[in-house]
Write a protein that holds these residues in place. Sequence first.
Motif, PDB file in Angstrom:
ATOM      1  N   SER A  83       0.607  -1.147   0.402  1.00 42.31           N
ATOM      2  CA  SER A  83      -0.015  -0.260   0.376  1.00 42.31           C
ATOM      3  C   SER A  83       1.080   1.346  -0.426  1.00 42.31           C
ATOM      4  O   SER A  83       2.251   1.674   0.138  1.00 42.31           O
ATOM      5  CB  SER A  83      -0.764   0.158   1.088  1.00 42.31           C
ATOM      6  OG  SER A  83      -0.144  -0.005   2.451  1.00 42.31           O
ATOM      7  N   ASN A  84       0.171   2.464  -0.173  1.00 42.69           N
ATOM      8  CA  ASN A  84       0.909   3.219  -0.006  1.00 42.69           C
ATOM      9  C   ASN A  84       1.406   4.193   0.683  1.00 42.69           C
ATOM     10  O   ASN A  84       0.723   4.088   2.017  1.00 42.69           O
ATOM     11  CB  ASN A  84      -0.183   4.389  -0.770  1.00 42.69           C
ATOM     12  CG  ASN A  84       0.550   5.997  -1.292  1.00 42.69           C
ATOM     13  OD1 ASN A  84       1.551   6.513  -0.857  1.00 42.69           O
ATOM     14  ND2 ASN A  84      -0.698   6.735  -1.069  1.00 42.69           N
ATOM     15  N   THR A 113      -3.507   4.852   8.395  1.00 42.95           N
ATOM     16  CA  THR A 113      -2.939   4.250   6.697  1.00 42.95           C
ATOM     17  C   THR A 113      -3.513   3.135   6.004  1.00 42.95           C
ATOM     18  O   THR A 113      -4.906   2.734   6.550  1.00 42.95           O
ATOM     19  CB  THR A 113      -1.771   3.615   7.512  1.00 42.95           C
ATOM     20  OG1 THR A 113      -1.936   2.049   7.819  1.00 42.95           O
ATOM     21  CG2 THR A 113      -0.848   4.413   8.257  1.00 42.95           C
ATOM     22  N   GLU A 114      -3.250   3.880   5.037  1.00 43.17           N
ATOM     23  CA  GLU A 114      -3.833   2.801   3.560  1.00 43.17           C
ATOM     24  C   GLU A 114      -4.178   0.792   4.325  1.00 43.17           C
ATOM     25  O   GLU A 114      -4.395   0.677   4.249  1.00 43.17           O
ATOM     26  CB  GLU A 114      -3.627   2.904   2.412  1.00 43.17           C
ATOM     27  CG  GLU A 114      -4.139   2.586   1.530  1.00 43.17           C
ATOM     28  CD  GLU A 114      -3.267   3.566  -0.084  1.00 43.17           C
ATOM     29  OE1 GLU A 114      -3.625   4.673  -0.265  1.00 43.17           O
ATOM     30  OE2 GLU A 114      -3.303   2.760  -0.753  1.00 43.17           O
ATOM     31  N   HIS A 115      -2.609   1.352   4.673  1.00 44.12           N
ATOM     32  CA  HIS A 115      -2.541  -0.471   5.231  1.00 44.12           C
ATOM     33  C   HIS A 115      -3.462  -0.773   6.446  1.00 44.12           C
ATOM     34  O   HIS A 115      -4.026  -1.779   5.865  1.00 44.12           O
ATOM     35  CB  HIS A 115      -1.337  -0.635   5.618  1.00 44.12           C
ATOM     36  CG  HIS A 115      -0.980  -2.097   5.926  1.00 44.12           C
ATOM     37  ND1 HIS A 115      -1.095  -2.995   5.389  1.00 44.12           N
ATOM     38  CD2 HIS A 115      -0.262  -2.537   7.529  1.00 44.12           C
ATOM     39  CE1 HIS A 115      -0.715  -4.411   5.556  1.00 44.12           C
ATOM     40  NE2 HIS A 115      -0.279  -4.312   7.296  1.00 44.12           N
ATOM     41  N   ALA A 156      -7.469   7.777   2.928  1.00 45.66           N
ATOM     42  CA  ALA A 156      -7.098   7.228   3.837  1.00 45.66           C
ATOM     43  C   ALA A 156      -5.569   9.326   4.467  1.00 45.66           C
ATOM     44  O   ALA A 156      -6.229   9.380   5.371  1.00 45.66           O
ATOM     45  CB  ALA A 156      -6.510   6.262   3.949  1.00 45.66           C
ATOM     46  N   TYR A 157      -5.295   9.354   3.883  1.00 51.22           N
ATOM     47  CA  TYR A 157      -4.324  10.523   3.847  1.00 51.22           C
ATOM     48  C   TYR A 157      -5.215  11.870   4.010  1.00 51.22           C
ATOM     49  O   TYR A 157      -4.258  12.588   3.993  1.00 51.22           O
ATOM     50  CB  TYR A 157      -2.968  10.692   2.637  1.00 51.22           C
ATOM     51  CG  TYR A 157      -2.390   9.073   4.091  1.00 51.22           C
ATOM     52  CD1 TYR A 157      -1.792   8.771   4.065  1.00 51.22           C
ATOM     53  CD2 TYR A 157      -2.340   7.406   1.674  1.00 51.22           C
ATOM     54  CE1 TYR A 157      -0.981   7.249   4.632  1.00 51.22           C
ATOM     55  CE2 TYR A 157      -1.706   6.608   2.944  1.00 51.22           C
ATOM     56  CZ  TYR A 157      -0.705   6.616   4.300  1.00 51.22           C
ATOM     57  OH  TYR A 157       0.078   5.279   4.588  1.00 51.22           O
ATOM     58  N   ALA A 193       7.137   1.176   6.688  1.00 56.36           N
ATOM     59  CA  ALA A 193       6.940  -0.139   5.568  1.00 56.36           C
ATOM     60  C   ALA A 193       7.851  -1.379   6.651  1.00 56.36           C
ATOM     61  O   ALA A 193       6.677  -2.112   6.555  1.00 56.36           O
ATOM     62  CB  ALA A 193       7.734   0.624   4.426  1.00 56.36           C
ATOM     63  N   ASN A 194       8.941  -1.389   7.147  1.00 51.46           N
ATOM     64  CA  ASN A 194       9.920  -1.978   7.936  1.00 51.46           C
ATOM     65  C   ASN A 194       8.824  -3.027   9.126  1.00 51.46           C
ATOM     66  O   ASN A 194       8.631  -3.940   8.735  1.00 51.46           O
ATOM     67  CB  ASN A 194      10.829  -1.681   8.373  1.00 51.46           C
ATOM     68  CG  ASN A 194      11.780  -1.289   7.091  1.00 51.46           C
ATOM     69  OD1 ASN A 194      11.826  -2.530   6.181  1.00 51.46           O
ATOM     70  ND2 ASN A 194      13.331  -0.504   7.655  1.00 51.46           N
ATOM     71  N   SER A 195       8.262  -2.024   9.323  1.00 53.61           N
ATOM     72  CA  SER A 195       7.360  -2.456  11.004  1.00 53.61           C
ATOM     73  C   SER A 195       6.028  -2.834  10.290  1.00 53.61           C
ATOM     74  O   SER A 195       5.915  -4.201  10.772  1.00 53.61           O
ATOM     75  CB  SER A 195       6.661  -1.052  11.588  1.00 53.61           C
ATOM     76  OG  SER A 195       5.706  -0.612  11.362  1.00 53.61           O
ATOM     77  N   ILE A 196       5.259  -2.773   9.229  1.00 59.09           N
ATOM     78  CA  ILE A 196       4.346  -3.678   8.632  1.00 59.09           C
ATOM     79  C   ILE A 196       4.774  -5.139   8.111  1.00 59.09           C
ATOM     80  O   ILE A 196       4.704  -6.029   7.690  1.00 59.09           O
ATOM     81  CB  ILE A 196       2.851  -3.177   8.169  1.00 59.09           C
ATOM     82  CG1 ILE A 196       3.705  -2.053   6.618  1.00 59.09           C
ATOM     83  CG2 ILE A 196       2.380  -1.813   8.429  1.00 59.09           C
ATOM     84  CD1 ILE A 196       2.825  -1.126   6.170  1.00 59.09           C
TER      85      ILE A 196
END
Lengths: 362, 129
Positions: free
Chosen positions: B2-3, B30-32, B96-97, B123-126
């Motif tokens: 996702s963005n 977030t979008e995620h 979302a943003y 990004a790393n955390s997800i």
Amino acid sequence: MTNKTVLHAKHLEAGAKMVDFHGWEMPINYGSQIEEHHAVRQDAGMFDVSHMTIVDVEGADAKAFLRKLVINDVDKLNVAGKALYTGMCNEEGGVIDDLIIYFFNDTSYRLVVNSATREKDLAWIATQSADFAVTVTERPEFGMIAVQGPEAKAKVATILNAEQNAAVEGMKPFFGLQAGELFIATTGYTGEAGYEIVVPEAQAADLWQQLLDAGVKPAGLGARDTLRLEAGMNLYGLDMDESVTPLAANMAWTISWDDEARDFIGKAKLAELREAGSEPKLVGLILEEKGVLRSGLKVVTEHGEGVITSGTFSPTLGHSIAMARVPRAVKLEDTVQVEMRKKLVDVKVIKPSFARNGKKAF
Amino acid sequence: MSNIPSELKYATSHEWVRNEGNGIVTVGITEHAQELLGDMVFVELPEVGESVSTGDDVAVAESVKAASDIYAPITGEVVEVNEELEDSPELVNSDAYGDGWMFKVKIEDEGELESLLDAEGYANSIDED
């Protein structure tokens, strides 16, 4: 191992988000579950239900066997193609599964049972049929597409041939017939008009594509759940299972007591419980303020506690609805409470039927 | 994938933070996060004037799937909430943003912005989820 239906590639093509559903990789949605829900209530949507289990029961004793196996009485069926909704119980009256039976003639019936219960259903049917002259045949070589919504039949008509259209012309609800290579039934799980179409696997992807081209929107399991719940239809595993009797699952109407001589599995126990009036009952709940009722939440009533078996946000009504098992003394129109996020919230008890045919049903 | 806009800051609990200048930040999810939750049906927002501390559960995003707590990613005072979400919770899904923002906070300590994740860190955390 995860099973895939014959339409798996079509789902990916349509951008589906896939999830594991009792061992099947199925689409939960294709972007927005709510839009898919509205497509079915307002226009036409389609679901891949190829994972469902089709079982044909044939032979000299087919009728006698089914009169024993299920709680409704297949003796009621005397028009070819007529379908019957019912439950299959164990000796204790617990629901092994709910199913639809199509009648072709006294020696030929088709059963459609849930996929999540496939193995135990087949084992149970095999055991129970041992003393009957019947052949029980699973039919995994078919795909199945449910096309549902006010425009569903008209859209399907654009892709059927003249012969098939003539065959389905004027079909009443809850019938099924073979039309060319398709078995077309006026059944469904949404509270809308439409068809469930059984199609040979080799043609399933083409049929899906033709329906897409005819303007039928793909809808996933998410929308299927909100639609069936709005329509007040049970989901096996949530609203009932083997620990629950049909009397406690709003399925008393699917038990036929008419022929006193008929001995169906679970009859003695169910008759006793019915006489005692002690079983809880399944009702509908509505919450008009914010929040979503969810399965497992506790219901508090003046007659004792109950539990929500299925709950969701109703896209048609714009608020939350649920089915709940509560003490039998709870009455329709009563206000009871649900414990949500540590607070007790008032909800209204109604018959479990919330929205059908595009609109509010209570 | 996702963005994850590079100009925003993030919390591991899936909130994003936009620095609007003058000590004000905008917060959303977030979008995620909205993808995980699915279609939003209700959003319960904090009160304007409420003091919030990092990690407090201050809002609830209720989707077709689940009710999910939204945590304050930063300490300060809520100065504005997105009232549009009352009638159109789906904005959280569709933007979302942007239009799906949830609330604005006047932050107590601008230094706290530095302790939030950048886009890469989020990004790393997800990925680890």
